[in-house]
Design an enzyme around this catalytic site. Structure first.
Site, PDB file in Angstrom:
ATOM      1  N   HIS A 195       0.949   6.202  -2.314  1.00 36.39           N
ATOM      2  CA  HIS A 195      -0.064   5.147  -2.221  1.00 36.39           C
ATOM      3  C   HIS A 195      -0.655   5.044  -3.623  1.00 36.39           C
ATOM      4  O   HIS A 195      -1.175   6.025  -4.121  1.00 36.39           O
ATOM      5  CB  HIS A 195      -1.150   5.647  -1.267  1.00 36.39           C
ATOM      6  N   ASP A 253       0.832  -1.206   0.000  1.00 31.15           N
ATOM      7  CA  ASP A 253       0.000   0.000   0.000  1.00 31.15           C
ATOM      8  C   ASP A 253       0.861   1.248   0.000  1.00 31.15           C
ATOM      9  O   ASP A 253       0.529   2.238  -0.637  1.00 31.15           O
ATOM     10  CB  ASP A 253      -0.948  -0.005   1.203  1.00 31.15           C
ATOM     11  N   GLU A 258      -2.298   9.034  -0.842  1.00 33.81           N
ATOM     12  CA  GLU A 258      -3.309   8.117  -0.310  1.00 33.81           C
ATOM     13  C   GLU A 258      -4.705   8.729  -0.363  1.00 33.81           C
ATOM     14  O   GLU A 258      -5.688   8.043  -0.602  1.00 33.81           O
ATOM     15  CB  GLU A 258      -2.963   7.782   1.148  1.00 33.81           C
ATOM     16  N   ARG A 311       5.193   4.260   6.154  1.00 34.00           N
ATOM     17  CA  ARG A 311       4.759   4.076   7.542  1.00 34.00           C
ATOM     18  C   ARG A 311       4.849   2.597   7.952  1.00 34.00           C
ATOM     19  O   ARG A 311       5.267   1.750   7.161  1.00 34.00           O
ATOM     20  CB  ARG A 311       3.345   4.614   7.724  1.00 34.00           C
ATOM     21  N   TRP A 362     -11.443  -6.407  -1.586  1.00 32.12           N
ATOM     22  CA  TRP A 362     -10.080  -6.751  -1.143  1.00 32.12           C
ATOM     23  C   TRP A 362      -9.863  -8.245  -1.434  1.00 32.12           C
ATOM     24  O   TRP A 362      -9.029  -8.615  -2.249  1.00 32.12           O
ATOM     25  CB  TRP A 362      -9.901  -6.441   0.348  1.00 32.12           C
ATOM     26  N   GLU A 373       3.381  -0.070   7.815  1.00 34.56           N
ATOM     27  CA  GLU A 373       2.312  -0.843   7.182  1.00 34.56           C
ATOM     28  C   GLU A 373       2.946  -1.660   6.071  1.00 34.56           C
ATOM     29  O   GLU A 373       3.326  -2.797   6.270  1.00 34.56           O
ATOM     30  CB  GLU A 373       1.214   0.099   6.675  1.00 34.56           C
TER      31      GLU A 373
END
Ligand code: BGC
Length: 826
Positions: free
Chosen positions: A740, A458, A725, A462, A524, A464
């Site tokens: 992103h 993604d 993002e 960060r 998803w 993630e």
């Protein structure tokens, strides 16, 4: 035009790969005349025989089992209509399917801890950062070497040297998979690194995704798969006299800590040069004071050869500015948001001087680094100097950044940003008369670079950096045009299948790690169906279509939602994530994806000759469609919720009969005219394609060129060098990444809409092209694409009343060309 020429031969979508397993897919691109027949030969072992198929661009190996660790030459012969035959040759090498080496670890505690960490231990994983162990062994080679292959992997990350020279150029190897299911090893040709006499194999290992910090869950920040890094390696030597030898990891290796004091993907890396062990990677080094390693096991069943090209250093950027911001502090601007790390030359200092490199994507108003959006990713690297000048580049970490703050030294030597990503060959070019659109296209490419790092992530900055599946699914069509991502996604699809539950459920992220919601959300989880289907249509390899896995997913949703409206088992239901306007009702989003997955599973079953299942999923898809219309669509074509994404999904997924579709398209156009774009992650990729397909290319262009927020060019006008993002880049820093790619999924339409390179709805591997440039107010555009079949190029320009178009079509393909004035050429 010449004869039909095969070129660019690929084995499992890679050029001359080492370490192939099973029955590889053998592919080629076309040049010259249209072929009428082909034949594939693998050495003397197997021949497909002549096959009269003008469309083929790949064929799976179908001979006897291939021998391990063996090089096979293979060739493709094409015949054209004149009877002329042309051949091209390549080779591949099979992997090591019979491992005998032991897993070794430096830490004696590792023996007690061969089981995966428990939940409680994961929770405690705010562990201190530990030194990265060095492991070595010397060995004698009695005579000259004719070939040498190193097969190597780690639980963690490895960095290997032979006789002081780097093995290969893979970064962050062995890459990320769910290590409970599968662990990749790499194969290197190291013939030029070894020689007669004493040799040394020297490897540093680090935590990586295995035992380091990964993901964002404060309850389980690390230790996702294990506690300590471990190493496995086999060096297979064939000597000049034909004899063979194997040097492998076992209890004879020695270990000690060196100058890499820690290396973590999220936290960063520290080198203390005072702790360096000079010569440890060379023959003749005395390691008697080092510790013996511990043998932790000899399990080999999870080892598989890596299926894609590794992460590599693929570019270096010089700073656009370096500003001294304090007596010992410098701010470096690389002019580009990227994923990678800083390489820094440090002039000689007082020993023990700490040079600290911090990273950020943006600056605060007062000029300091913006780091709030990194959350717990410290992204801080450190060099502790010894007495001499030094060059510093971390090995076991990467960061998402445009700016670096370097502190601790008065004067800096050369500073470079080193750009890392999975090595996918670039296949697309796009340019048009609007420089801001060109910048947007470049930003989208940079988003792809920064987020294809072993898995499609993604974001790179960060805590993630996960393989979020919707992000991958919506960006995939753009990614496939920009680069040849066949092998990259073939590997990731294994991660996706590894992550599928025994009941058939796909998750939200793959590879799976602990602590992230495992039950997949609509749009998803559906990537488990949408991604293989799209790859098949782009690359023409039916092996992407694992019908069992696709069918298991659709049946899972069906089992829990027999009424055909998807309400149950929606996981964390992210709906149309980050949509700026009114929310699209969750059931509308979910049921649209339920239909899409059922429909594509039916088509996949058809392609693979599983006609019974094809019929079953076709009727399921048609049942879902009828229920969707009955439940969510009123007689005037209004889709419940009356949102852009509701209409986009209904139209793109063909959920409406013609009359209702016309009304829905009109309403979509009104909403776009009134509000600008209001789609989130699940609708954004469809905005321009659906508007142009339903007769409103003018509106698609208006969105593309809009500069007020929300819009793509709002980002460009505000200095974006990647895609953000959030549409407007505003919002809490904890969820505000500036790299992103989901909103960058408009990149597809730059090729398919603005330039006009697309394939017909039922075409596979660009067999039937639809060239339909949509000029809008632009005066020219050109794009090219190295498709799986061969090169496609379009260039158009407007001069007064004239529209000049030039089109290149690959051999064996047909094209329908639509001119802006409505004329059609076939
Ligand atoms: C990620 C997304 C992802 C999402 C799920 C975020 O934190 O950055 O890109 O798809 O979670 O909604």
């Amino acid at each position: 035009m010449g004869a039909a020429l095969p070129h660019d031969l690929r084995c499992d979508h890679r050029t001359t790969p080492l370490g192939v397993a099973g029955r590889p897919s053998l592919g080629w691109r076309l040049e010259g005349a249209d072929p009428i027949a082909y034949r594939v030969d693998v050495g003397e072992v197997w021949s497909s025989g002549r096959i009269e198929d003008p469309d083929a661009i790949c064929h799976p190996y179908d001979g006897p089992p291939l021998l391990p660790r063996t090089r096979y030459a293979w060739r493709v012969t094409l015949w054209d209509g004149t009877g002329a035959a042309r051949t091209a040759e390549s080779w591949f090498e099979t992997g090591n399917d019979a491992w005998t080496a032991a897993w070794i670890a430096p830490d004696p505690h590792a023996v007690e801890h061969v089981d995966p960490p428990t939940e409680g231990e994961r929770a405690l994983a705010a562990h201190g950062l530990l030194p990265c162990p060095q492991l070595r062994r010397s060995f004698e080679i009695p005579r000259a070497v004719s070939t040498a292959r190193l097969y190597i992997s780690a639980k963690g990350l490895y960095h290997a040297l032979i006789n002081g020279r780097r093995v290969g150029d893979a970064e962050l190897a062995p890459g990320w998979t769910d290590y409970r299911e599968r662990l990749q090893y790499q194969t290197y040709d190291v013939t030029s690194l070894v020689g007669e006499g004493e040799n040394a194999l020297a490897v540093t290992v680090a935590d990586g995704w295995w035992s380091g910090f990964a993901g964002f869950d404060p309850r389980q920040p690390g230790y996702h798969y294990g506690r300590f890094p471990e190493l496995i390696a086999e060096l297979h030597l064939t000597l000049a006299d034909g004899s063979t030898r194997v040097v492998m990891t076992d209890g004879s290796w020695r270990t000690a800590h060196g100058h890499v004091r820690h290396g973590d993907l999220l936290k960063g890396e520290c080198h203390d040069l005072r702790a360096a062990t000079p010569g440890w990677d060379l023959p003749g080094f005395d390691d008697s004071a080092w510790h013996p390693v511990v043998v932790t096991g000899a399990d080999h069943h999870l080892l598989v050869p890596s299926a894609d090209e590794p992460v590599r250093v693929l570019r270096e950027l010089a700073p656009v500015s370096v500003t001294r911001t304090g007596p010992l502090t410098h701010l470096v601007d690389f002019g580009q948001n990227l994923a990678g790390r800083v390489r820094l030359a440090v002039p000689a200092q007082e020993p023990g001087t700490r040079v600290v490199v911090r990273h950020g994507e943006k600056l605060e108003d007062d000029g300091r680094l913006h780091t709030a959006n990194l959350r717990t990713a410290d992204a801080t690297d450190m060099l502790v100097t010894a007495s001499t000048a030094a060059s510093f580049e971390p090995r076991f970490t990467y960061h998402g950044f445009r700016y670096a703050e370097i502190s601790g030294v008065e004067r800096l030597g050369e500073v470079k940003a080193v750009v890392l990503h999975s090595d996918t060959r670039w296949t697309g070019t796009f340019e048009c008369s609007d420089p801001e659109i060109n910048r947007l296209h470049r930003n989208i490419e940079w988003g792809q670079r920064g987020n294809f790092v072993s898995v499609p992530t993604d974001c790179p900055q960060r805590d993630e950096r996960l393989g979020w599946m919707a992000d991958a699914q919506v960006f995939l069509p753009t990614a496939c045009l920009n680069a040849d991502v066949a092998a990259f996604f073939a590997k990731w699809l294994r991660d996706v299948r590894d992550a599928q539950s025994p009941e058939g459920g796909f998750p939200n992220v793959a590879p799976r790690l602990t602590g992230v919601a495992e039950e997949g959300a609509p749009g998803w989880a559906d990537a488990g169906v949408l991604v293989p289907w799209h790859l098949y249509t782009v690359y023409g390899d039916a092996r992407f279509l694992d019908v069992d896995s696709m069918a298991a997913w659709v049946d899972f949703v069906l089992r829990h939602n027999p009424g055909l409206i998807w309400r149950e088992k929606t996981g964390p239901h992210y709906a149309d994530w980050l949509a700026p306007g009114p929310a699209t009702p969750r059931e509308v989003v979910a049921t649209a994806f339920f239909h899409r997955s059922a429909h594509l599973t039916a088509r996949a079953a058809q392609v693979r000759g599983r006609y019974g299942e094809a019929d079953r999923f076709h009727s399921l898809a048609s049942g879902i469609r009828t229920t969707f219309i009955k439940t969510f669509v009123d007689p005037r074509g209004a889709v419940m919720g009356d949102t852009q994404t509701g209409y986009l999904l209904a139209l793109a997924f063909d959920l409406l009969p013609a009359a209702l579709a016309r009304r829905a398209a009109e309403r979509l156009a009104e909403l776009v005219e009134e509000n600008g774009p209001q789609a989130g992650f699940l609708g954004v990729n469809l905005l321009c394609p659906v508007l142009s397909a339903t007769g409103r290319p003018d509106l698609a262009h208006a969105l593309l060129r809009r500069t007020d927020p929300p819009s793509w060019l709002h980002q460009v006008r505000n200095g974006a060098t990647t895609v953000w993002e959030r549409w407007d880049g505003e919002g809490a820093p904890s969820m505000n990444s500036f790299n992103h790619y989901a909103f960058g999924s408009v990149g597809e339409w730059l090729y398919t809409g603005v330039a006009g390179i697309a394939q017909a709805p039922d075409s596979v591997a660009y067999r039937e092209l639809v060239i339909r440039p949509l000029p809008g107010d632009l005066s020219w555009a050109r794009a090219s694409y190295e498709s799986a079949r061969g090169r496609i190029a379009v260039s158009w320009e407007r001069a007064d009343e004239d529209f000049r178009l030039s089109v290149t079509v690959p051999p064996g393909a047909s094209a329908t060309v639509h001119l802006p004035d409505g004329r059609v050429h076939r």
